[in-house]
Design a protein around this motif. Structure first.
Motif, PDB file in Angstrom:
ATOM      1  N   VAL A 100       1.066  -1.256  -0.149  1.00 11.69           N
ATOM      2  CA  VAL A 100      -0.077   0.137   0.020  1.00 11.69           C
ATOM      3  C   VAL A 100       1.114   1.385  -0.024  1.00 11.69           C
ATOM      4  O   VAL A 100       1.670   1.552   0.847  1.00 11.69           O
ATOM      5  N   VAL A 101       0.798   2.101  -1.050  1.00 13.27           N
ATOM      6  CA  VAL A 101       1.828   3.144  -1.322  1.00 13.27           C
ATOM      7  C   VAL A 101       1.186   4.338  -1.362  1.00 13.27           C
ATOM      8  O   VAL A 101       0.242   4.953  -2.203  1.00 13.27           O
ATOM      9  N   LEU A 102       1.423   5.298  -0.169  1.00 16.39           N
ATOM     10  CA  LEU A 102       1.011   6.574  -0.275  1.00 16.39           C
ATOM     11  C   LEU A 102       1.844   7.598  -0.984  1.00 16.39           C
ATOM     12  O   LEU A 102       2.983   7.418  -0.807  1.00 16.39           O
ATOM     13  N   VAL A 130      -0.910  -2.291  -9.161  1.00 18.31           N
ATOM     14  CA  VAL A 130      -2.400  -2.986  -9.455  1.00 18.31           C
ATOM     15  C   VAL A 130      -3.384  -1.874  -9.106  1.00 18.31           C
ATOM     16  O   VAL A 130      -4.580  -2.381  -9.442  1.00 18.31           O
ATOM     17  N   GLY A 131      -3.343  -0.991  -8.913  1.00 15.93           N
ATOM     18  CA  GLY A 131      -4.226   0.155  -8.805  1.00 15.93           C
ATOM     19  C   GLY A 131      -3.528   1.340  -8.325  1.00 15.93           C
ATOM     20  O   GLY A 131      -2.604   1.768  -7.731  1.00 15.93           O
ATOM     21  N   ARG A 147      -9.135   0.573   0.093  1.00 20.56           N
ATOM     22  CA  ARG A 147      -9.594   0.137  -1.199  1.00 20.56           C
ATOM     23  C   ARG A 147      -8.253  -0.427  -1.538  1.00 20.56           C
ATOM     24  O   ARG A 147      -7.918  -1.367  -2.427  1.00 20.56           O
ATOM     25  N   ALA A 148      -7.336   0.330  -1.466  1.00 20.14           N
ATOM     26  CA  ALA A 148      -5.827   0.032  -1.710  1.00 20.14           C
ATOM     27  C   ALA A 148      -5.250  -1.275  -1.264  1.00 20.14           C
ATOM     28  O   ALA A 148      -4.668  -2.167  -1.723  1.00 20.14           O
ATOM     29  N   HIS A 149      -5.651  -1.344  -0.015  1.00 21.76           N
ATOM     30  CA  HIS A 149      -5.095  -2.492   0.793  1.00 21.76           C
ATOM     31  C   HIS A 149      -5.811  -3.765   0.110  1.00 21.76           C
ATOM     32  O   HIS A 149      -5.006  -4.824  -0.154  1.00 21.76           O
ATOM     33  N   ARG A 156      -1.936  -8.639  -5.572  1.00 20.17           N
ATOM     34  CA  ARG A 156      -0.551  -8.936  -5.361  1.00 20.17           C
ATOM     35  C   ARG A 156       0.512  -8.108  -6.004  1.00 20.17           C
ATOM     36  O   ARG A 156       1.335  -8.568  -6.940  1.00 20.17           O
ATOM     37  N   GLY A 157       0.325  -6.766  -5.643  1.00 21.24           N
ATOM     38  CA  GLY A 157       1.406  -5.922  -6.255  1.00 21.24           C
ATOM     39  C   GLY A 157       1.096  -4.530  -5.368  1.00 21.24           C
ATOM     40  O   GLY A 157       0.431  -4.324  -4.336  1.00 21.24           O
ATOM     41  N   PRO A 158       1.740  -3.424  -5.898  1.00 16.96           N
ATOM     42  CA  PRO A 158       1.679  -2.155  -5.191  1.00 16.96           C
ATOM     43  C   PRO A 158       0.386  -1.427  -5.665  1.00 16.96           C
ATOM     44  O   PRO A 158       0.074  -1.420  -7.017  1.00 16.96           O
ATOM     45  N   ALA A 159      -0.304  -1.027  -4.607  1.00 24.91           N
ATOM     46  CA  ALA A 159      -1.382  -0.237  -4.818  1.00 24.91           C
ATOM     47  C   ALA A 159      -1.285   1.277  -4.248  1.00 24.91           C
ATOM     48  O   ALA A 159      -0.882   1.530  -3.269  1.00 24.91           O
ATOM     49  N   LEU A 160      -1.540   2.190  -5.366  1.00 24.50           N
ATOM     50  CA  LEU A 160      -0.959   3.592  -4.811  1.00 24.50           C
ATOM     51  C   LEU A 160      -2.211   4.376  -4.423  1.00 24.50           C
ATOM     52  O   LEU A 160      -3.379   4.229  -5.208  1.00 24.50           O
TER      53      LEU A 160
END
Length: 545
Positions: A100-102, A130-131, A147-149, A156-160
């Protein structure tokens, strides 16, 4: 922090509650001005972990997520931070690491005028996330994080999530409906028709084989795949350039690492009329070569939990579902047979070979270093690898004997292993961790050693120093020329490590190597401080990438 114009709960308060709800309380970051309102005076239950470059931030978080078996939290600084991290985010996506990328952004109130530090952030990381969510209002930030979580875990990847700097102090939408599920559960049962078709394909084959990769690198995955392999007596190959070991590499049915070229792949799988890949792509290659992947008459099937992998694989049958459950369903349906006489014979990587002679003076052969590591490493040691020119020797001498026993960068870009190993050790202090990296690889993220020293992540970093980019040199020679880039023999990795607060030692002889390993390996499991060995090794002129 209080809400702008009031004293109630802020968007930051609400977001912190979401992070607690999903267990995202360790934050990997390299902060900038747009992150200050979030990071200042963090509550005691939120643990910030500082790295000195965004590649290290994401690499550490990727290792943490893989080792922990759950998502990690990252914060990056607008365009510069996200741009620096793109390669590491690509590795996280290929390594199936949920992040989960802020991502910080300039103040909403003047974004339209593109102020200093404003970022054109959507699309900057390409298709690797992935998002990507840009909340329409500040009050939607907590929901976007939730939602990013879900996207990170199931994709199965980074969600921004892109968050303008002024959003954190805005009033939270207390009492309003959050546009995110509190819990998303993935079904545990596989559709029985898919496993039944895989079983039928295996039953009609005279000589089936299995190929595996990162998708089965869990305790349940190993157990389920071992049960199937033993029931049908089939050899199990590891995908080429695999980032994780999907099968115990000291098992009698382990058949080695597949070649990364089509002629070699066809030769390795010759004699098998059915090949089923499980949790691995069909098939990962390096340089292009003409010809089919397998010999005519060989049927290919795939069992995976990755929709993209299922959709792009050139197979006659791709079955999408949870892997351990699907493997158990196949095993229940397939007929038992005896192992083929050749299964497991002369398999590379199945056991550590005897150490080659150390020779007179001069640099040590990499295989010699791996053999000495293998003599002393515990079976539960995690080997995190980034030494491209000597990777085949590493596989031969250091088989993965436990789940998470081997980890590498699926994307192939350099700079993952050092921060990745630190993240693994931080997440799994119960496992000894050894990063085996080339000196060229180490230099991409040598800054991560400061984080290891500061946070007392007790990894052993074994740097194979040959003072050059050996793979690139070999590729130039293969092309009929010679390298136009210089070696970097004057670089001292040990000196850099000491300058970053990490204990380091230069090793140039067999006696120095064995003395160092004898001192370090027995206590590595309990070690709190990192240590780096800068080992002078020979360049293997026979290696061909």
């Amino acid at each position: 922090m209080t809400a702008a114009g009031g004293t109630g709960r802020t968007v930051r308060d609400a977001t912190l509650d979401v992070l607690r709800e999903f267990g995202l309380t360790t934050l990997f970051t390299n902060p900038g001005s747009t992150e200050i309102p979030f990071l200042t005076d963090l509550p005691d239950d939120i643990r910030p972990v500082l790295a000195l470059h965004e590649g290290s931030v994401v690499g550490m978080a990727t290792g943490w997520a893989i080792a922990r078996g759950g998502p990690a939290l990252v914060q990056l600084h607008t365009t510069a931070g996200l741009g620096n991290a793109v390669g590491a985010l690509a590795t996280a996506r290929a390594n199936r690491a949920p992040l989960v990328v802020l991502v910080g952004q300039q103040d909403r109130r003047h974004l339209a005028t593109e102020p200093f530090l404003a970022g054109r952030l959507r699309g900057l990381a390409g298709d690797y996330p992935v998002g990507t969510d840009e909340p329409a209002t500040a009050q939607d930030v907590p929901g976007a994080v939730a939602r990013a979580h879900h996207a990170a875990v199931h994709g199965r990847g980074p969600a921004l999530v892109i968050v303008p700097v002024d959003d954190w102090a805005r009033p939270a939408a207390d009492g309003a409906e959050r546009a995110a599920a509190s819990r998303v559960a993935r079904g545990a049962a596989a559709d029985p028709s898919g496993p039944a078709e895989i079983a039928a394909l295996i039953d009609t084959a005279a000589a089936p084989a299995l190929v595996t990769g990162a998708g089965t690198d869990t305790g349940d995955g190993w157990a389920a795949l071992v049960a199937l392999a033993e029931r049908i007596g089939a050899p199990v190959h590891q995908e080429s350039f695999g980032a994780r070991a999907g099968f115990p590499q000291d098992h009698p049915l382990f058949a080695g690492i597949l070649p990364a070229d089509r002629p070699g792949l066809r030769a390795a799988l010759a004699g098998h009329d059915a090949v089923v890949a499980v949790g691995a792509p069909v098939f990962r290659q390096y340089m292009f070569a003409e010809g089919p992947l397998v010999e005519p008459g060989t049927r290919l099937a795939l069992l995976t939990d990755d929709p993209a992998e299922a959709h792009r694989s050139p197979v006659e049958l791709a079955v999408l579902g949870p892997l351990p459950a699907a493997l158990r369903a196949v095993t229940e349906r397939v007929r038992a047979r005896e192992p083929r006489p050749s299964a497991g014979e002369d398999r590379p990587g199945a056991q550590a070979a005897a150490a080659p002679p150390a020779g007179g003076g001069g640099p040590l052969p990499p295989a010699h270093v791996f053999a000495e590591l293998a003599r002393r490493a515990r079976p539960d040691t995690v080997i995190v690898e980034e030494t491209p020119s000597s990777r085949p020797d590493l596989h031969r001498h250091l088989p993965a004997r436990r789940p998470l026993g081997f980890l590498s960068a699926a994307m192939g870009g350099l700079g993952f292993a050092l921060p990745g190993a630190i993240g693994v050790r931080m997440a799994r202090p119960d496992r000894p961790v050894i990063a085996v990296v080339g000196d060229g690889s180490c230099l991409y993220q040598v800054q991560a050693l400061w984080s290891a020293a500061h946070y007392r992540a007790g990894v052993l970093v074994a740097v194979l120093s040959n003072g050059c980019y050996a793979v690139m040199d070999r590729l130039a020679e293969r092309a009929g020329g010679k390298p136009s880039w210089p070696p970097f023999e004057e670089v001292s990795v040990a000196a850099l490590a000491r300058g970053l607060g990490c204990t380091a030692r230069r090793v140039t002889t067999h006696a120095e190597l064995t003395d160092a390993l004898d001192a370090i390996l027995p206590a590595l499991h309990d070690r709190r401080d990192p240590v780096l060995l800068d080992i002078a090794v020979a360049t293997d002129a026979s290696f061909q990438p």
